[in-house]
Design an enzyme around this catalytic site. Structure first.
Site, mmCIF file in Angstrom:
data_model
loop_
_atom_site.group_PDB
_atom_site.id
_atom_site.type_symbol
_atom_site.label_atom_id
_atom_site.label_comp_id
_atom_site.label_asym_id
_atom_site.label_seq_id
_atom_site.Cartn_x
_atom_site.Cartn_y
_atom_site.Cartn_z
ATOM 1 N N ALA A 238 30.029 12.008 -15.305
ATOM 2 C CA ALA A 238 30.497 11.362 -16.011
ATOM 3 C C ALA A 238 31.948 9.974 -15.945
ATOM 4 O O ALA A 238 31.937 10.299 -14.678
ATOM 5 C CB ALA A 238 31.724 12.207 -17.030
ATOM 6 N N GLY B 114 27.523 15.739 -14.609
ATOM 7 C CA GLY B 114 26.171 15.215 -15.370
ATOM 8 C C GLY B 114 24.774 15.180 -14.879
ATOM 9 O O GLY B 114 24.533 14.971 -15.397
ATOM 10 N N GLU C 118 23.293 17.935 -14.235
ATOM 11 C CA GLU C 118 23.041 18.836 -15.213
ATOM 12 C C GLU C 118 22.266 17.899 -16.457
ATOM 13 O O GLU C 118 21.308 18.638 -16.790
ATOM 14 C CB GLU C 118 24.049 18.559 -15.994
ATOM 15 C CG GLU C 118 25.243 19.348 -16.112
ATOM 16 C CD GLU C 118 26.621 19.414 -16.958
ATOM 17 O OE1 GLU C 118 26.988 20.576 -17.253
ATOM 18 O OE2 GLU C 118 27.531 18.237 -16.703
ATOM 19 N N GLU D 129 33.512 19.823 -11.955
ATOM 20 C CA GLU D 129 33.520 19.752 -12.032
ATOM 21 C C GLU D 129 35.434 20.609 -12.564
ATOM 22 O O GLU D 129 36.166 20.422 -12.981
ATOM 23 C CB GLU D 129 33.774 20.230 -13.913
ATOM 24 C CG GLU D 129 32.244 19.092 -14.506
ATOM 25 C CD GLU D 129 31.203 19.404 -14.229
ATOM 26 O OE1 GLU D 129 29.416 18.660 -14.191
ATOM 27 O OE2 GLU D 129 31.013 20.315 -12.921
#
Length: 255
Positions: free
Chosen positions: A61, A106, A109, A129
């Site tokens: 992110a 991300g 993911e 994270e």
């Protein structure tokens, strides 16, 4: 635009384009959802490759953007974040992630949203994270555990550590490791081969597996049964069985 959809040979490439690290800011997330939905609709897209370029898949992110968000802002944004990734996971066609360089947070993911993952020898994957005082928020706690099992997923999520391509392969986080320069070529070849297959049967297979993983076995078997019987109404089924009887296995043309 930070994400592009390029179509060739029945394969749609969702290409991330936000140098230098393809950080997944809000605009990129929204564009990803938009193009995933377009790839779902388009009949000329029969399989999909997700690619970030030769050097990096997606490093996660946009932390500077996230730092400026308070609790209220993230409450309003978190569902849209997940929805953008879910749109990729629910493309009803074969999807392969072509992973080079970093696929963290991300980025990891996003790779998890694919049906198959081909990684370069230079790939590094992880869910860091926890090092920010957070947990994965775009499906990582759910898709990672379903893919590699809860204990291995918790190890990666609890520690935030990065894994190289060889360990990712051993964990089942990726499915094939190739030289970095061959990642996209091999991913496109995988997708192009499936793009020549029976589109509705491939959709049925994907939906049956995915729904079955999310529910009890009786419900999963019912989904499989309904799709199996329904495919007997398709031209592809007629063509496939006729070819088998007349020419032998594996020779049917579905395009």
């Amino acid at each position: 635009m930070t994400v592009h959809l390029e179509v060739a040979e029945g394969v749609g490439t969702l290409r991330l384009d936000r140098p230098p690290m393809n950080a997944l800011d809000v605009a990129t997330q929204d564009r990803l959802k938009e193009l995933a939905e377009e790839a779902t609709r388009r009949e000329d897209v029969r399989a999909v490759v997700i690619h970030g370029g030769e050097k990096v898949f997606a490093a996660g992110a946009d932390i500077k953007e996230m730092q400026a968000m308070d609790h209220t802002a993230m409450v309003l944004r978190a569902r849209a974040l997940q929805d953008s990734f879910t749109a990729v996971a629910r493309i009803p066609k074969p999807v392969v992630a072509a992973v080079t360089g970093y696929a963290l947070g991300g980025g990891c993911e996003l790779a998890l949203c694919a049906d198959y993952r081909i990684a370069g020898e230079n790939a590094k994957l992880g869910q860091p994270e926890i090092l920010l005082g957070l947990i994965p928020g775009a499906g990582g706690t759910q898709r990672l555990a379903r893919l590699i099992g809860p204990s291995k997923a918790k190890d990666l999520i609890f520690t935030g550590r990065q894994v190289r391509a060889d360990e990712a392969l051993a964990l089942g986080l990726v499915d094939r490791v190739v030289p970095a320069g061959e990642v996209y070529t091999q991913a496109h070849a995988w997708a192009a081969k499936l793009a020549q297959g029976p589109a509705l049967a491939l959709r049925a297979a994907k939906e049956s597996v995915d729904i079955g993983l999310e529910t009890d076995i009786d419900t999963g078997l019912a989904v499989e049964r309904n799709w199996f019987a329904g495919l007997f109404a398709t031209e592809d089924r007629e063509r496939g069985m006729r070819s088998f009887v007349e020419e032998g296995p594996g020779k049917a043309k579905f395009l």
